[in-house]
Motif scaffolding. Structure first.
Motif, PDB file in Angstrom:
ATOM      1  N   HIS A 112       0.835  -1.203   0.000  1.00 25.45           N
ATOM      2  CA  HIS A 112       0.000   0.000   0.000  1.00 25.45           C
ATOM      3  C   HIS A 112       0.868   1.250   0.000  1.00 25.45           C
ATOM      4  CE1 HIS A 112      -3.532   2.495   0.931  1.00 25.45           C
ATOM      5  NE2 HIS A 112      -2.712   3.158   1.727  1.00 25.45           N
TER       6      HIS A 112
ATOM      7  N   GLN B  77      -6.651   8.261  -2.311  1.00 22.68           N
ATOM      8  CA  GLN B  77      -6.609   6.972  -1.612  1.00 22.68           C
ATOM      9  C   GLN B  77      -7.924   6.700  -0.888  1.00 22.68           C
ATOM     10  OE1 GLN B  77      -3.350   6.690   1.142  1.00 22.68           O
ATOM     11  NE2 GLN B  77      -4.338   5.109   2.333  1.00 22.68           N
TER      12      GLN B  77
ATOM     13  N   ASP C 268     -10.779   5.950  -3.265  1.00 24.57           N
ATOM     14  CA  ASP C 268     -10.722   4.560  -3.739  1.00 24.57           C
ATOM     15  C   ASP C 268     -11.229   3.596  -2.660  1.00 24.57           C
ATOM     16  OD1 ASP C 268      -9.665   5.428  -6.112  1.00 24.57           O
ATOM     17  OD2 ASP C 268      -7.581   5.004  -5.571  1.00 24.57           O
ATOM     18  N   GLN C 269     -10.876   3.868  -1.400  1.00 23.94           N
ATOM     19  CA  GLN C 269     -11.327   2.996  -0.311  1.00 23.94           C
ATOM     20  C   GLN C 269     -12.839   3.074  -0.133  1.00 23.94           C
ATOM     21  OE1 GLN C 269      -8.712   4.536   2.747  1.00 23.94           O
ATOM     22  NE2 GLN C 269      -7.437   2.693   2.687  1.00 23.94           N
TER      23      GLN C 269
ATOM     24  N   GLN D 165     -14.437   0.755  -2.539  1.00 19.35           N
ATOM     25  CA  GLN D 165     -14.304  -0.629  -2.098  1.00 19.35           C
ATOM     26  C   GLN D 165     -15.236  -0.938  -0.923  1.00 19.35           C
ATOM     27  OE1 GLN D 165     -10.151  -1.147  -1.248  1.00 19.35           O
ATOM     28  NE2 GLN D 165      -9.497  -0.639  -3.322  1.00 19.35           N
ATOM     29  N   LEU D 166     -15.372   0.031  -0.017  1.00 17.02           N
ATOM     30  CA  LEU D 166     -16.236  -0.175   1.141  1.00 17.02           C
ATOM     31  C   LEU D 166     -17.708  -0.265   0.745  1.00 17.02           C
ATOM     32  CD1 LEU D 166     -14.481   2.241   3.646  1.00 17.02           C
ATOM     33  CD2 LEU D 166     -14.662  -0.237   3.880  1.00 17.02           C
TER      34      LEU D 166
ATOM     35  N   VAL E 230     -13.831  -0.690   9.233  1.00 14.61           N
ATOM     36  CA  VAL E 230     -12.913   0.131   8.445  1.00 14.61           C
ATOM     37  C   VAL E 230     -13.416   1.565   8.371  1.00 14.61           C
ATOM     38  CG1 VAL E 230     -11.835   0.461   6.187  1.00 14.61           C
ATOM     39  CG2 VAL E 230     -12.136  -1.855   7.108  1.00 14.61           C
TER      40      VAL E 230
END
Length: 568
Positions: A217, A520, A523-524, A527-528, A542
Motif C-alpha cells: 500500500h 486513496q 478509492d477505499q 471498495q467499502l 474500516v
C-alpha cells in the motif's frame, strides 16, 4: 547432503532458503571453487517449470559482465534441478547494513555505479532483474560490487507455482507497477536500486510496515520520507537522485541505468574536486573471510530492513512463493506415480555465445572510432570559429534564447547590454538580466543557509530558517514558522525571498500529500461500498477507523461526510 553434482564435488552447505539450498563445491578436475544452488525437488515434477528453467538459464549466458555473478552451468540430478555460479568472497549489502550500519554516501555512489553498469549490460540484452534488493547486491573483497540472481525472479513467476495473485519480488524494494502485476521494465530495476541505495544510506528501506499488504500500500500510494531528511549533511544532489528514482510513474523516473550512472559519477567528481574524502571505504570482511560468505538465515522478507531476516548471500528468492512446495533430498515421483531419476549437466559456453557479439562489436567499434574522430575534428573547428566570430545584436539575441545554461545566458546578456545599449530590446534584456541575477544570488544564498556544514558567518535568523527547514514538523507547521521571515530584513535582504521560496515548496509538497490521501480514501470508499453488501461488519470497522483517523481534517470534509452517511 549431496556428495557431488555434475562434475563438482560438494564441500559444504553455505545457505538455505525457501527456494532451495546453496553449497560450496569445487570442480573435480580443475579444483575451481563454485557455488551451487539446488532447487526444491517439487520443481522438477512440473514439466513447464523445467522447460522454463533451462530456457531462462540458457538466456543468462549472454550476461558476461564483471559486475554480474556468472552462471557456469545447470543440470538435474536425482530429480532435483540445480545451477552453478561463480563463488564470490565478500558480503551482501544486507549483511553489511545489518552488522555494520548505514554506509557513507560516497561508498553508496561507488558500488551503485558498478550495479548500474551491470544493469545496462543486461537491459541492452532485454533482460530485467525483477528483484534487486540488498541481499542480491554482493560487495567483494576487492572492493567491487556484483549483482546476483539475474532473471531468477522471473523463473518463479508462473501462476501455477505461486499463490493466487502472488507478486514476484521482495515487497520492501519492488516498484509500484510490480505490485499491480504489470510487466516489469528497466525502470522497475532502477526503482528497486534506488530503494536499496536508500536503505544503505539510512539503514531501512523507503517503505516499511509490519506486513506485506501494508508495505505494498505504501509503495503504491505514499511518498517516502526524503533521504535528505534522514541523513545529516547528505548532498542535495544525492537526495534528488534517489528521489527521482523512487517516482511512482515509471515514465517520469531516471530513464536508463546509464543516465543514473552518469549522474552518480558527476556527483562524485564534483565533490572530489571540492573536498577529497580521506575516510576509508566499506569494510567488507571480518578477519575470517570464509565465514562471511553465506550465513544461515531465515526466509522472512516481509519486514523492514531493521527487523527482517533475509536468505543467504547467494540465496534470496521471492517471498511470495507457495510454501506448500517442500524441499526433497531424494528422488521425486511423477504424477503417474513412477519414480524418475534424471541426471544431466550442461555447461554454459560463454565463448561460443559471445563470439558473434565480439565480431560485430569489433566492426562497430572501428566504425564508431572513425565517427568519433570526425566529430572531434568538426567540434574543434566549430569551437575555434565560435570563439572568434563577431556576433551582431541579432546573433546575440539568438544565442541568449538558445542556451540552457544560466551562467552563459547571464554572460551573453551582459555583453549585449554593454555593446548595444541603444537597441530596442536592450531595456527588456536588462530587466531579465537583473531578475535572473537575483535568482542566481538567491540560490547561492539558499545553499549557504541550508548547508549544515557551514556553522559560522550566519545570522541568528538564517540559522533559525535552517532549523525550521530541517525539522521533522509537518509542512503546515513549518510554513507557519517561516511566514514571519517573509516580512523581515532590510531592503535588499535575501531572507524574505528565501523564506517565501521555501514556503512555496512546502505548500506544493503539502498539496500533493493531501491530493494523494484524498485519492486513496476515495478509492477505499468505492471498495467499502461493495464490501457493505458482502461483509458489512468488517466494512463498518474500516469506516469507523477512517473517520477516527481523518475526521477532524477540514480538507477531507466531503470524504468524511460520505463515510458518516455509510456508517448510519
Amino acid at each position: 547432503m549431496h556428495n557431488r553434482l555434475g562434475p563438482y564435488l560438494i564441500d559444504e552447505q553455505i545457505g538455505r532458503g525457501g527456494m532451495g539450498i546453496v553449497y560450496s563445491a569445487h570442480h573435480e578436475d580443475s579444483a575451481e571453487k563454485v557455488a551451487i544452488k539446488v532447487l526444491p525437488g517439487g520443481f522438477s515434477t512440473d514439466e513447464s517449470f523445467r522447460v522454463r528453467f533451462e530456457s531462462e538459464i540458457d538466456a543468462l549466458k549472454h550476461l558476461n559482465h564483471p559486475n554480474i555473478v556468472q552462471i557456469h552451468g545447470f543440470g538435474e540430478q536425482d530429480g532435483e534441478l540445480f545451477y552453478v555460479m561463480e563463488f564470490i568472497e565478500g558480503r551482501s549489502l544486507y549483511h553489511i547494513i545489518k552488522h555494520d550500519g548505514a554506509l557513507h554516501w560516497q561508498d553508496v555512489m561507488r558500488f551503485s555505479i558498478s550495479i548500474c553498469k551491470a544493469l545496462k549490460h543486461a537491459h541492452d540484452r532485454g533482460i530485467i532483474h525483477r528483484d534487486i534488493k540488498p541481499a542480491n547486491l554482493l560487495l567483494t573483497t576487492e572492493g567491487d560490487a556484483k549483482l546476483l540472481d539475474f532473471g531468477i525472479a522471473k523463473l518463479y513467476g508462473s501462476n501455477n507455482l505461486t499463490a493466487d495473485h502472488a507478486i514476484v519480488g521482495t515487497a520492501d524494494y519492488m516498484a509500484p507497477e510490480q505490485t499491480e502485476g504489470a510487466r516489469p521494465s528497466a525502470n522497475s530495476d532502477l526503482f528497486s536500486l534506488s530503494s536499496s541505495m536508500y536503505a544503505a544510506l539510512c539503514g531501512k528501506p523507503p517503505f516499511s510496515a509490519p506486513n506485506v499488504p501494508a508495505i505494498i500500500h505504501k509503495v503504491r500510494f505514499e511518498e517516502p520520507v526524503r533521504i535528505g531528511k534522514r541523513v545529516d549533511d547528505l548532498p542535495v544532489d544525492v537526495d534528488h537522485l534517489i528521489h527521482s528514482g523512487l517516482v511512482k510513474d515509471p515514465a517520469k523516473r531516471i530513464p536508463t541505468a546509464m543516465a543514473m550512472m552518469h549522474q552518480m559519477q558527476a556527483i562524485l567528481d564534483g565533490f572530489k574536486q571540492l573536498m577529497p574524502r580521506q575516510t576509508p571505504g566499506i569494510e567488507l570482511l571480518t578477519s575470517d573471510p570464509t565465514t562471511e560468505v553465506l550465513p544461515e538465515v531465515s526466509q522472512d522478507h516481509s519486514k523492514s530492513l531493521d527487523d527482517q531476516t533475509v536468505t543467504g548471500d547467494y540465496d534470496s528468492p521471492p517471498q511470495q512463493f507457495d510454501e506448500t512446495i517442500t524441499t526433497s533430498t531424494g528422488p521425486t515421483t511423477s504424477p503417474t506415480g513412477e519414480s524418475e531419476r534424471r541426471t544431466h549437466y550442461t555447461e554454459v559456453d560463454m565463448d561460443a555465445s559471445l563470439e558473434s557479439e565480439s565480431v560485430d562489436a569489433d566492426k562497430a567499434g572501428a566504425v564508431l572510432a572513425i565517427i568519433l574522430l570526425l566529430i572531434m575534428v568538426s567540434g574543434l573547428a566549430y569551437g575555434v570559429w565560435y570563439q572568434l566570430r563577431p556576433l551582431d545584436s541579432n546573433q546575440l539575441i539568438t544565442e541568449i534564447e538558445a542556451t540552457s545554461s544560466q551562467n552563459e545566458k547571464l554572460r551573453l546578456m551582459s555583453e549585449f547590454i554593454s555593446r548595444f545599449p541603444e537597441h530596442e530590446k536592450a531595456a527588456a534584456i536588462e530587466s531579465v538580466f537583473h531578475r535572473l541575477k537575483a535568482q542566481d544570488e538567491l540560490q547561492r544564498f539558499r545553499k549557504r543557509v541550508l548547508n549544515s556544514k557551514i556553522t559560522t558567518g550566519l545570522s541568528a535568523n538564517e540559522l533559525r530558517i535552517r532549523e525550521i527547514w530541517k525539522s521533522e514538523d509537518t509542512a503546515e507547521k513549518r510554513i507557519g514558522s517561516l511566514l514571519g521571515f517573509t516580512l523581515m530584513g532590510e531592503s535588499g535582504s535575501l531572507i524574505p525571498p528565501l523564506a517565501q521560496q521555501l514556503i512555496d515548496e512546502l505548500q506544493a509538497e503539502e498539496d500533493q500529500r493531501r491530493s494523494q490521501i484524498q485519492t486513496q480514501i476515495s478509492d477505499q470508499i468505492k471498495q467499502l461500498q461493495a464490501m457493505l453488501k458482502t461483509d458489512p461488519e468488517k466494512a463498518q470497522q474500516v469506516i469507523s477507523g477512517l473517520i477516527k483517523a481523518y475526521g477532524d481534517l477540514a480538507w477531507l470534509d466531503d470524504e468524511m461526510n460520505t463515510l458518516r452517511e455509510m456508517a448510519e
